[in-house]
Design a protein around this motif. Structure first.
Motif, short mmCIF file in Angstrom:
data_model
loop_
_atom_site.label_atom_id
_atom_site.label_comp_id
_atom_site.label_asym_id
_atom_site.label_seq_id
_atom_site.Cartn_x
_atom_site.Cartn_y
_atom_site.Cartn_z
N THR A 235 -18.76 6.77 1.38
CA THR A 235 -17.94 5.69 1.94
C THR A 235 -18.20 5.55 3.43
N ALA A 236 -18.25 6.68 4.15
CA ALA A 236 -18.50 6.63 5.59
C ALA A 236 -19.87 6.05 5.89
N LEU A 237 -20.88 6.45 5.12
CA LEU A 237 -22.23 5.95 5.34
C LEU A 237 -22.31 4.46 5.06
N ALA A 238 -21.60 4.00 4.02
CA ALA A 238 -21.58 2.57 3.72
C ALA A 238 -20.90 1.79 4.83
N THR A 239 -19.84 2.37 5.40
CA THR A 239 -19.14 1.70 6.51
C THR A 239 -20.01 1.63 7.75
N ILE A 240 -20.76 2.71 8.01
CA ILE A 240 -21.69 2.71 9.14
C ILE A 240 -22.76 1.64 8.95
N ALA A 241 -23.29 1.54 7.74
CA ALA A 241 -24.30 0.53 7.47
C ALA A 241 -23.74 -0.88 7.65
N ALA A 242 -22.46 -1.05 7.33
CA ALA A 242 -21.83 -2.37 7.44
C ALA A 242 -21.62 -2.79 8.89
N ALA A 243 -21.72 -1.84 9.83
CA ALA A 243 -21.53 -2.19 11.24
C ALA A 243 -22.57 -3.20 11.70
N GLU A 244 -23.78 -3.11 11.14
CA GLU A 244 -24.88 -4.01 11.48
C GLU A 244 -25.10 -4.05 12.99
N ASP A 245 -25.07 -5.21 13.61
CA ASP A 245 -25.43 -5.30 15.02
C ASP A 245 -24.23 -5.37 15.96
N LEU A 246 -23.00 -5.22 15.42
CA LEU A 246 -21.82 -5.31 16.27
C LEU A 246 -21.22 -3.92 16.51
N PRO A 247 -20.59 -3.70 17.66
CA PRO A 247 -19.98 -2.40 17.94
C PRO A 247 -18.88 -2.07 16.92
N LEU A 248 -18.74 -0.79 16.63
CA LEU A 248 -17.72 -0.31 15.70
C LEU A 248 -17.38 1.12 16.08
N HIS A 249 -16.10 1.48 15.95
CA HIS A 249 -15.66 2.85 16.21
C HIS A 249 -15.02 3.41 14.95
N THR A 280 -27.68 4.74 14.73
CA THR A 280 -26.98 3.46 14.68
C THR A 280 -26.47 3.09 16.06
N ASP A 281 -27.17 2.20 16.72
CA ASP A 281 -26.76 1.74 18.05
C ASP A 281 -25.42 1.00 17.95
N GLY A 282 -24.59 1.17 18.97
CA GLY A 282 -23.32 0.47 19.01
C GLY A 282 -22.21 1.14 18.23
N LEU A 283 -22.51 2.27 17.59
CA LEU A 283 -21.50 3.00 16.82
C LEU A 283 -20.97 4.17 17.64
N LEU A 353 -21.70 18.95 17.40
CA LEU A 353 -22.92 19.60 17.85
C LEU A 353 -24.20 18.90 17.40
N LEU A 354 -24.12 18.11 16.32
CA LEU A 354 -25.31 17.45 15.80
C LEU A 354 -25.46 16.01 16.28
N ILE A 355 -24.37 15.38 16.71
CA ILE A 355 -24.48 14.05 17.32
C ILE A 355 -25.02 14.25 18.72
N GLU A 356 -26.16 13.64 19.00
CA GLU A 356 -26.92 14.00 20.19
C GLU A 356 -26.33 13.48 21.49
N ASP A 357 -25.71 12.32 21.46
CA ASP A 357 -25.27 11.66 22.69
C ASP A 357 -23.76 11.87 22.88
N PRO A 358 -23.35 12.63 23.89
CA PRO A 358 -21.91 12.87 24.09
C PRO A 358 -21.15 11.61 24.51
N ARG A 359 -21.87 10.52 24.78
CA ARG A 359 -21.21 9.25 25.09
C ARG A 359 -20.74 8.53 23.83
N ARG A 360 -21.10 9.06 22.66
CA ARG A 360 -20.77 8.37 21.41
C ARG A 360 -19.92 9.20 20.46
N VAL A 361 -19.56 10.41 20.86
CA VAL A 361 -18.69 11.25 20.04
C VAL A 361 -17.51 11.68 20.91
N PHE A 362 -16.29 11.48 20.40
CA PHE A 362 -15.10 11.67 21.23
C PHE A 362 -14.25 12.82 20.72
#
Length: 536
Positions: A235-249, A280-283, A353-362
């Motif tokens: 479900t999470a992966l499908a939601t990530i895929a649905a983000a497409e080109d728009l920002p999503l949190h 996934t850019d913008g996520l 620890l596996l998400i590489e960019d600390p600007r995208r994990v809160f």
């Protein structure tokens, strides 16, 4: 008044600064260093200490069980929650002594907005904000069912934010709460809401587009379907895929990091999730880290909370179903010797620890669902010290750890990465240009820490904390109980939606939509609200 913090190690990734230096403050804001020879009215020697901007928590609920409040008083030791809890007023003090100065309540139903702001106004020191919930309400689903234009949906979202003084929009199990009214007990991304003929995916996409087009800085904040279930990684992966080109949190992603491997049909899929986030850019995501101990889960995902009521500890729960928006309160105790809880604990750390960019994990525990926010210092220590993680892992069920990648991860967060994740990045995510950094013009929200090898001790009690340039905490003790403000956005809209909302509420409920509006005069303090600009 001119103030100076001198000699500390300034860790300010937003301004590419990490080194010994000074911070100057005048009238509640940080300024450029004055001309040589100018002397400060007050100087704080912070040599040997770490200086960061005030922390920002993007996801922290405000409600707990009565025991949590009474626990601050004398209670019998046999009471399950006797050793946990605090008063509402203490919430701001506890955050401040850890160096946090801005906190977001992530889920407020529009018809509860006034009550929520009144409660938040009683919390001292910190600034607050709310996210308004849409996605299970009759008006929105009616718009989608009637295939009204995206501009009408955007106007409705803008009207809601203005009325509720929200900083952003959250969707919780989109369509799931409304489906729950029709006795549905499982609801996924492409399931259809009875009577409305729209899917969860369609609801998320419509709100995502509206938030983006309105210029609301914080992207749509999504609580996905199927929280807490084995196999819900799909479900999470499908939601990530649905983000497409728009920002999503995506909120509290830890609770969606579960597979079905192993003899018990429950395993970690954090590595797959982290890989999807990385590409996934913008996520952006927040984690919702689990820590062991007694807590209470509270969520507007009424379907999930109803299904979880049998796991309540202590054995009591509350489920409330309103007009397309309900909630559930179910106490829960996470145990270190429990196979499932151990995997949940590991999944959160794996994501960090596996998400590489600390600007995208809160940095969140989905307070209080994964753990109270008072566990933050221990989590920071786990992220910064692989030996500390190894000690914890050694005490947990081996069969659980074998179904995770955590034992093989050697990464350790740096102080700069911690400051990014808890200061610079959340400020950018929320559109708070004058927070999360220590550059000229920023609000003087500052946390000073002892540079202690024991990172949990370091972050538990800040040496000094300033809110708007005023010293509010010293060595974990509160020195001033000033009150902060509520942050909100007010996007532009076509005012015809106002007439439409009035007609809807009067015809459907026999009430005025003004009952949802949070007035400026609701909080009897000067300037109780602060407007955050939308992106143009």
């Amino acid at each position: 008044m001119l103030m100076r913090l001198t000699g500390g190690r300034v860790v300010d990734p937003a301004n590419s600064r990490d080194g010994i230096g000074d911070i100057w403050i005048r009238d509640g804001r940080i300024i450029d260093p004055p001309l040589d020879g100018v002397r400060a009215d007050a100087t704080y020697d912070v040599a040997g200490k770490i200086v960061m901007a005030g922390g920002i928590d993007v996801h922290s609920a405000r409600l707990l069980m009565p025991e949590y409040h009474r626990a601050a008083q004398t209670r019998p030791e046999t009471t399950p929650l006797a050793s946990a809890g605090w008063t509402t007023f203490a919430t701001g003090c506890l955050y401040a002594r850890m160096g946090f100065t801005t906190v977001v309540e992530p889920a407020v139903a529009p018809h509860h907005a006034l009550h929520a702001h009144l409660e938040l106004a009683d919390i001292p020191i910190i600034d607050k904000a709310t996210l308004s919930i849409l996605g299970n309400d009759d008006f929105l689903l009616g718009l989608l069912h009637a295939r009204e234009s995206p501009s009408v949906v955007s106007d409705y979202v803008a009207w809601t934010l203005d009325a509720t003084r929200g900083l952003g929009i959250k969707v919780v199990n989109a369509g799931g709460a409304m489906a729950f009214r029709s006795n549905v007990r499982s609801f996924s991304l492409d399931d259809v809401v009875p009577h409305y003929g729209v899917t969860s995916r369609q609801i998320v996409k419509a709100l995502q587009r509206a938030v983006h087009e309105l210029g609301v800085p914080h992207p749509l904040h999504v609580h996905c379907n199927n929280l807490g279930l084995a196999g819900n990684v799909e479900t999470a992966l499908a939601t990530i895929a649905a983000a497409e080109d728009l920002p999503l949190h995506l909120a509290h992603l830890q609770f969606y990091g579960y597979g079905k491997e192993g003899a018990r049909g429950f395993s970690s899929e954090a590595a797959r999730l982290a890989e999807a986030v990385n590409r996934t850019d913008g996520l952006t995501i927040d984690v919702g880290q689990v820590m062991f101990g007694q807590t209470v889960t509270i969520s507007s995902d009424v379907l999930r909370q109803f299904n979880a009521r049998a796991q309540a500890h202590p054995k009591k729960w509350v489920i409330f179903e309103g007009d397309g928006s309900g909630f559930g309160i179910v106490p829960y105790a996470y145990r270190a010797d429990d196979f499932y809880n151990a995997i949940q604990w590991a999944v959160g750390l794996e994501l960090f620890l596996l998400i590489e960019d600390p600007r995208r994990v809160f940095f969140t525990t989905d307070h209080p669902n994964g753990a109270p926010f008072t566990t933050y210092p221990e989590i920071l220590a786990l992220l910064m010290d692989r030996d500390a993680r190894a000690e914890w892992i050694a005490r947990l069920p081996r069969e659980a750890m074998a179904l995770t990648t955590l034992p093989s991860i050697s990464r350790e967060y740096t102080l700069s990465e911690i400051a990014t994740m808890t200061r610079a990045a959340p400020a950018k995510l929320l559109g708070l240009a004058d927070r999360g950094h220590l550059g000229a013009g920023a609000v003087a929200d500052i946390a000073v820490y002892e540079n202690d090898d024991d990172r949990a001790a370091m972050f538990r009690n800040a040496a000094l904390v300033f809110k708007n340039g005023e010293l509010v905490a010293r060595n974990g003790e509160i020195t001033s109980r000033r009150f902060g403000r509520a942050l909100a956005v007010r996007p532009e809209r076509d005012r015809s939606i106002d007439r439409r909302m009035r007609s809807y509420f009067e015809d459907r409920y026999g009430i005025s939509p003004d009952l949802l509006v949070v007035p400026e005069t609701a909080i009897d303090r000067p300037d109780p609200f602060e407007l955050v600009p939308c992106v143009t």
